[in-house]
Design a protein around this motif. Sequence first.
Motif, PDB file in Angstrom:
ATOM      1  N   THR A  88       1.996  20.504 -18.113  1.00 14.74           N
ATOM      2  CA  THR A  88       2.215  21.383 -19.263  1.00 14.74           C
ATOM      3  C   THR A  88       2.370  20.523 -20.513  1.00 14.74           C
ATOM      4  N   GLU A  89       2.108  21.134 -21.679  1.00 16.80           N
ATOM      5  CA  GLU A  89       2.239  20.380 -22.933  1.00 16.80           C
ATOM      6  C   GLU A  89       3.675  19.915 -23.133  1.00 16.80           C
ATOM      7  N   ILE A  90       4.626  20.752 -22.726  1.00 23.23           N
ATOM      8  CA  ILE A  90       6.042  20.403 -22.915  1.00 23.23           C
ATOM      9  C   ILE A  90       6.375  19.135 -22.133  1.00 23.23           C
ATOM     10  N   LEU A  91       5.940  19.115 -20.852  1.00 26.27           N
ATOM     11  CA  LEU A  91       6.233  17.963 -19.995  1.00 26.27           C
ATOM     12  C   LEU A  91       5.470  16.728 -20.495  1.00 26.27           C
ATOM     13  N   VAL A 126      11.022  33.964 -21.552  1.00 23.62           N
ATOM     14  CA  VAL A 126       9.798  33.269 -21.125  1.00 23.62           C
ATOM     15  C   VAL A 126       9.382  33.830 -19.776  1.00 23.62           C
ATOM     16  N   HIS A 127       8.124  34.251 -19.651  1.00 22.28           N
ATOM     17  CA  HIS A 127       7.637  34.667 -18.328  1.00 22.28           C
ATOM     18  C   HIS A 127       6.159  34.345 -18.182  1.00 22.28           C
ATOM     19  N   GLY A 128       5.657  34.494 -16.957  1.00 17.49           N
ATOM     20  CA  GLY A 128       4.321  34.017 -16.601  1.00 17.49           C
ATOM     21  C   GLY A 128       3.168  34.719 -17.284  1.00 17.49           C
ATOM     22  N   ARG A 129       3.420  35.902 -17.884  1.00 11.83           N
ATOM     23  CA  ARG A 129       2.281  36.612 -18.485  1.00 11.83           C
ATOM     24  C   ARG A 129       2.135  36.303 -19.982  1.00 11.83           C
ATOM     25  N   MET A 130       3.027  35.455 -20.495  1.00 13.36           N
ATOM     26  CA  MET A 130       2.906  35.083 -21.904  1.00 13.36           C
ATOM     27  C   MET A 130       1.820  34.025 -22.050  1.00 13.36           C
ATOM     28  N   LYS A 131       1.201  33.968 -23.223  1.00 10.63           N
ATOM     29  CA  LYS A 131       0.200  32.920 -23.468  1.00 10.63           C
ATOM     30  C   LYS A 131       0.908  31.569 -23.507  1.00 10.63           C
ATOM     31  N   ALA A 135       6.253  27.767 -27.593  1.00  6.38           N
ATOM     32  CA  ALA A 135       7.037  27.986 -28.818  1.00  6.38           C
ATOM     33  C   ALA A 135       8.476  28.367 -28.476  1.00  6.38           C
ATOM     34  N   VAL A 136       8.639  29.242 -27.476  1.00  2.94           N
ATOM     35  CA  VAL A 136       9.999  29.666 -27.086  1.00  2.94           C
ATOM     36  C   VAL A 136      10.760  28.472 -26.500  1.00  2.94           C
ATOM     37  N   MET A 137      10.068  27.696 -25.627  1.00  4.47           N
ATOM     38  CA  MET A 137      10.730  26.539 -25.012  1.00  4.47           C
ATOM     39  C   MET A 137      11.126  25.510 -26.084  1.00  4.47           C
ATOM     40  N   GLY A 184      15.209  22.944 -29.394  1.00  2.33           N
ATOM     41  CA  GLY A 184      15.731  22.650 -30.732  1.00  2.33           C
ATOM     42  C   GLY A 184      17.030  23.377 -31.044  1.00  2.33           C
ATOM     43  N   HIS A 185      17.620  24.031 -30.052  1.00  2.35           N
ATOM     44  CA  HIS A 185      18.878  24.785 -30.185  1.00  2.35           C
ATOM     45  C   HIS A 185      18.773  25.913 -31.219  1.00  2.35           C
ATOM     46  N   GLU A 186      17.562  26.497 -31.346  1.00  2.00           N
ATOM     47  CA  GLU A 186      17.420  27.699 -32.173  1.00  2.00           C
ATOM     48  C   GLU A 186      17.737  28.931 -31.327  1.00  2.00           C
TER      49      GLU A 186
END
Length: 696
Positions: free
Chosen positions: A331-334, A527-532, A538-540, A545-547
């Motif tokens: 994943t981009e995050i990882l 966050v769930h599996g059906r989101m783009k 963005a949510v992660m 970022g503690h928002e």
Amino acid sequence: MTSALRSLEQIPVSRLKGVGAAMSDKLAKLGLETVQDLLFHLPLRYQDRTRIKPIGQLRPGDEAVIQGTLVSCDLVMGRRRSLRCRLRDATGQVSLRFFHFSAAQKNALKPGLELRCFGEARPGPGGLELYHPEYREIAQEAPEPTEQRLTPIYPLTEGVTQGRLRNLCAQALELQVQQCGLREWLPEALQQRFSLMPLNEAVTYLHHPPVDADLHQLSEERHPAQRRLAFEELLAHHLSLLRLRQQQRSQGAPALNAKGELEQRFLAQLPFALTKAQQRVYQEVGKDLASPAPMLRLVQGDVGSGKTVVAALAALQAVENGYQAAVMAPTEILAEQHFSNFRAWLEPLGLTVDWLAGKLKGRKRSEALARIAGGESPVVVGTHALFQEEVKFHRLGLVVVDEQHRFGVHQRLALREKGEAGGGQPHQLIMTATPIPRTLTMSAYADLDCSIIDELPPGRTPVNTVLIADQRRDDVVERVRAACQQGRQAYWVCTLIEESEALQCQAAEATAEHLAEQLKGLRIGLVHGRMKAAEKAAVMAAFKGHELDLLVATTVIEVGVDVPNASLMIIENPERLGLAQLHQLRGRVGRGSVASHCVLMYQNPLSQQGRERLRVMRETNDGFRIAEKDLEIRGPGEVLGTRQTGMMQFKVADLERDADLLTRVKAVAQELAEDTPRVDAIIRRWLGRGERYAQV
């Protein structure tokens, strides 16, 4: 459907009634392209819809057929609009809740209707609720009979319903009879020697078990019919591994000798000393890299054990020899996490670390591609964007793959091929935080050399795990409020017994809604599996970022981002997850120096096995002990099952559960190894076009 006799692996699903081009595409997402594929697409579990349960006897978590009269139907306006209907029988009443409904559906559901419903009872604000139950109107004067046999529940994909899949599997079973069945590839003598059930009999039984079938044995996947298919599938994988080893020996790789200068400078600047386990594993990796045969090593280490440092040392050994290293994450995050680590470690040594992901566009992308092709970037970190055809490496000597089970076969193969331009192939280092029982690594990964980092760095705080029954939900919500008010962050993980991703996402949405009402003032994300992918990222990122204070999620966060400030995790219905997956989820907290907690909020009554498995989670943070325990308990832990880690994509077998078959499988593989046509047929049946994975 078809006149001439053809083998079932040659008949496309498009020959079945009701399968046009659009449905063919949807089925292809499940890997269902032929009638044989459908026959091997086995139910995940079975529902007993043969009895109607009185509403008054429903308990949270029950899946049941109920029947009653609609007494009301109301629109409920909350953060999300829903339709709530009340259904009553002589023993009690229950709510039916619909988040997605049409005007026609709303108008048709009128008080006074007699309905028969099937669904899972869940606690709601005003008593038990069934989310999106299956329902149909029943004529009061002519009561309808219930189902006559167990109802199979199949793995699904978007746009394919259970009803449609049941119909297609029934058609496939009819064809199986007409076409004289599936071809038996196991010699008869061998079937008798191991008391194996005939293949066609096993397949038919698993799609349509009789009402008196042993549901416990089927759910544990220990039925002779399941064991027969598992045996042949394990054999197919083992035969492909034997082939892999032969091919592997015939190909060369660059011999990357350890020079040690960069390694010493790197270790000197680290703010910590390597653990003994890290030192041992790096020595094993270094020795492989110096060999002219391609390394294929699996490094297992618990969440936080320091696998990335070992990967960085391996990359430096490649760089010192004039080669490039590519590091790939699912994943981009990882991948971003790896990129920031590698940059912080390697740039002070004068090395450029480049980044390549889908969101890198325009000039920046062209410049990165030019540096990679020209060899100015010795280390490249990225996602599956590294596979793209336009990415050319100057001299690729090492490929590091993190959580490799999350990549498709062809993607991993494509990256390896990028290093073949020089005549050899790059060395491969594969990392996983999914603990694999030691008893299995020998037999299941015969083609890989395995290393284990079995020690956590000093200073990591073990996570304190507590078990709390769902009845104390309000206390748990207060605990979340208190943690967030102290400036900490928390995860709330929703699991659902239904295999449909759509329902899992609805459950998470409903949970987020309830929590928002209870925790006014807290910033809550979902966050769930059906989101783009971009929405999820963005949510992660906002959470990191503690928002956000609280992240409500399905199990998609199992392998995710490092948020040291998150110190509390709530997992709903943990009894429904495998131990390995629970352990992975728990690894999201305890990443900072503050005391962290994981609350397993279970539904009563817990089975003996469920209680035992949750007890293991409470008692230990050692992933390998958990994996061994999972194997010992023989729970549905699926340490290596397809649905959780899929290191080798199995349709039926499970390396953990079926470990006792492996010695027989090995012996049979040796016996059949020289019978090329038979071996080809067995591998093709179970691995299909994916048999190229055997070269990965």
